[in-house]
Design an enzyme around this catalytic site. Structure first.
Site, PDB file in Angstrom:
ATOM      1  N   SER A  25       0.817  -1.213   0.000  1.00 13.34           N
ATOM      2  CA  SER A  25       0.000   0.000   0.000  1.00 13.34           C
ATOM      3  C   SER A  25       0.856   1.270   0.000  1.00 13.34           C
ATOM      4  CB  SER A  25      -0.898   0.001   1.232  1.00 13.34           C
ATOM      5  OG  SER A  25      -1.643   1.195   1.285  1.00 13.34           O
ATOM      6  N   LYS A  49      -3.541   2.480  -2.246  1.00  7.91           N
ATOM      7  CA  LYS A  49      -3.161   3.500  -1.263  1.00  7.91           C
ATOM      8  C   LYS A  49      -4.143   3.511  -0.088  1.00  7.91           C
ATOM      9  CE  LYS A  49      -1.366   7.065   0.645  1.00  7.91           C
ATOM     10  NZ  LYS A  49      -0.201   6.777   1.492  1.00  7.91           N
ATOM     11  N   ASN A  73       9.513   8.433   4.802  1.00  9.40           N
ATOM     12  CA  ASN A  73       8.390   9.193   4.241  1.00  9.40           C
ATOM     13  C   ASN A  73       7.468   9.649   5.358  1.00  9.40           C
ATOM     14  OD1 ASN A  73       5.397   8.104   3.960  1.00  9.40           O
ATOM     15  ND2 ASN A  73       6.728   6.299   4.037  1.00  9.40           N
ATOM     16  N   CYS A 134      -2.008   3.720  12.311  1.00  9.91           N
ATOM     17  CA  CYS A 134      -2.488   5.104  12.383  1.00  9.91           C
ATOM     18  C   CYS A 134      -2.579   5.563  13.830  1.00  9.91           C
ATOM     19  CB  CYS A 134      -3.874   5.212  11.773  1.00  9.91           C
ATOM     20  SG  CYS A 134      -3.940   4.526  10.146  1.00  9.91           S
ATOM     21  N   GLY A 247       8.628  -5.526   3.601  1.00  9.51           N
ATOM     22  CA  GLY A 247       9.686  -4.738   4.226  1.00  9.51           C
ATOM     23  C   GLY A 247      11.007  -4.947   3.508  1.00  9.51           C
TER      24      GLY A 247
END
Ligand SMILES: Cc1cc2nc3c(=O)[nH]c(=O)nc-3n(C[C@H](O)[C@H](O)[C@H](O)COP(=O)(O)O)c2cc1C
Length: 307
Positions: A25, A49, A73, A134, A247
């Site tokens: 994603s 996304k 990022n 999140c 990863g």
């Protein structure tokens, strides 16, 4: 040679992938951006996304910094919002053979639930991937995935809101990822993907301040591969649902390491920025390896290094 992988064996419809190579994603847009570069239909699945209830502009610039063997990022979940995904993207996906999994995100449990509810019954969507990296604004911004209780809470809530196969994507920013994995599996996840980015930062020494507009960011790319691999190995030993490894996977041999550590499927992320064909190259490399080694079914390799 058999490459199919069942990612949701406990789900009534299941989630059968023709091969174990997925996109990660946030690194492959909505798949549509790459479909002129190579035949994306050859992939096992595309993960889009991260999608939130409302469109988001994301964090202040700069939002990307290169590091030794990796990228930091702080995009901050910039995305078009769930309504635009349903109206503009899902109709295209509905004409595709490759399954598309929608990565969902939120700042409250209710937001996750609302996004999942809106995606219910939409043609073109084969599953959800719940991003629990999140910040949970109700409890001061700790990631939902940082502890087993909040991870289980969001998983159970989304489980009730969706009939789709549900992957839950774990954060490495926790002290015991295997405990979080067990909690998420018990709360109804069909599969677990890991890892999301590792928290990090960079400093601009000429300005005497953090380089990223958001101060901190998430580290991805080859630099995180050994950490991700170890976590996949740990989690695969702790739960009995399929694992998706992610990863730093750049080559087929990286992917095979994750599969042998216990991953049934893998996701290619940051590697697609330097080489948009990376997911397909990884798939072709896995096929070559299996041919060379005389492996008839990819499932023979899943968890081979655990035994
Ligand atoms: C620019 C960027 C954006 C990302 N956006 C998301 C996202 O929206 N949702 C999510 O679950 N993970 C997101 N990720 C994390 C990746 O999906 C992946 O878990 C992570 O980058 C590690 O894999 P990699 O080293 O192969 O990139 C993002 C990563 C990058 C680099």
């Amino acid at each position: 040679m058999k490459l199919p992988i069942q990612l949701a064996p406990k789900h009534p419809q299941g989630l059968l992938l023709v091969n174990p190579v997925m996109t990660a994603s946030g690194t492959f847009g909505y798949g549509t951006e790459y479909s002129h570069l190579f035949d994306v239909q050859k992939l096992g699945a595309i993960v889009c996304k991260g999608t939130t209830l409302e469109p988001r502009e994301g964090n202040p610039q700069p939002r990307l910094a290169e590091t030794a063997s990796g990228v930091l990022n702080s995009i901050g979940l910039e995305n078009i919002g769930v309504n635009a995904v349903i109206k503009e993207k899902a109709p295209i996906w509905a004409s595709w053979e490759v399954p598309v999994i929608v990565n969902i995100a939120g700042e409250t449990v209710d937001e996750y639930v609302q996004v999942a509810s809106q995606l219910e019954g939409v043609a073109g969507i084969s599953g959800l991937e719940v991003n629990i990296s999140c910040p949970n604004i109700k409890v001061g911004g700790a990631e939902f995935g940082a502890n087993p209780d909040s991870a289980a809470e969001v998983t159970a809530a989304v489980r009730k809101a969706t009939s789709l196969p549900m992957l839950v994507k774990l954060t490495p920013n926790t002290s015991d990822i295997a405990r979080v994995a067990v909690a998420v599996a018990e709360a109804g996840a069909d599969a677990i993907s890991l890892i999301n980015t590792l928290k990090g930062m960079a400093i601009d020494i000429t300005q005497h301040r953090p380089l990223l507009g958001n101060i901190t960011g998430g580290l991805s790319g080859p630099a995180i591969k050994p950490v991700a691999l170890y976590m996949v190995y740990e989690v695969a030993g702790a739960v009995d649902i399929p694992i998706i490894g992610c990863g730093g996977i750049t080559t087929a041999s990286d992917a095979l390491e994750f599969i042998m550590a216990g991953a049934s499927a893998i996701q290619v992320g940051t590697a697609s920025f330097a080489n948009p064909r990376a997911p397909l190259d990884v798939l072709e490399g896995i096929e070559q390896f299996m041919k060379k080694e005389g492996i008839k079914d990819i499932n023979e390799l899943v968890g081979a290094a655990q035994r």
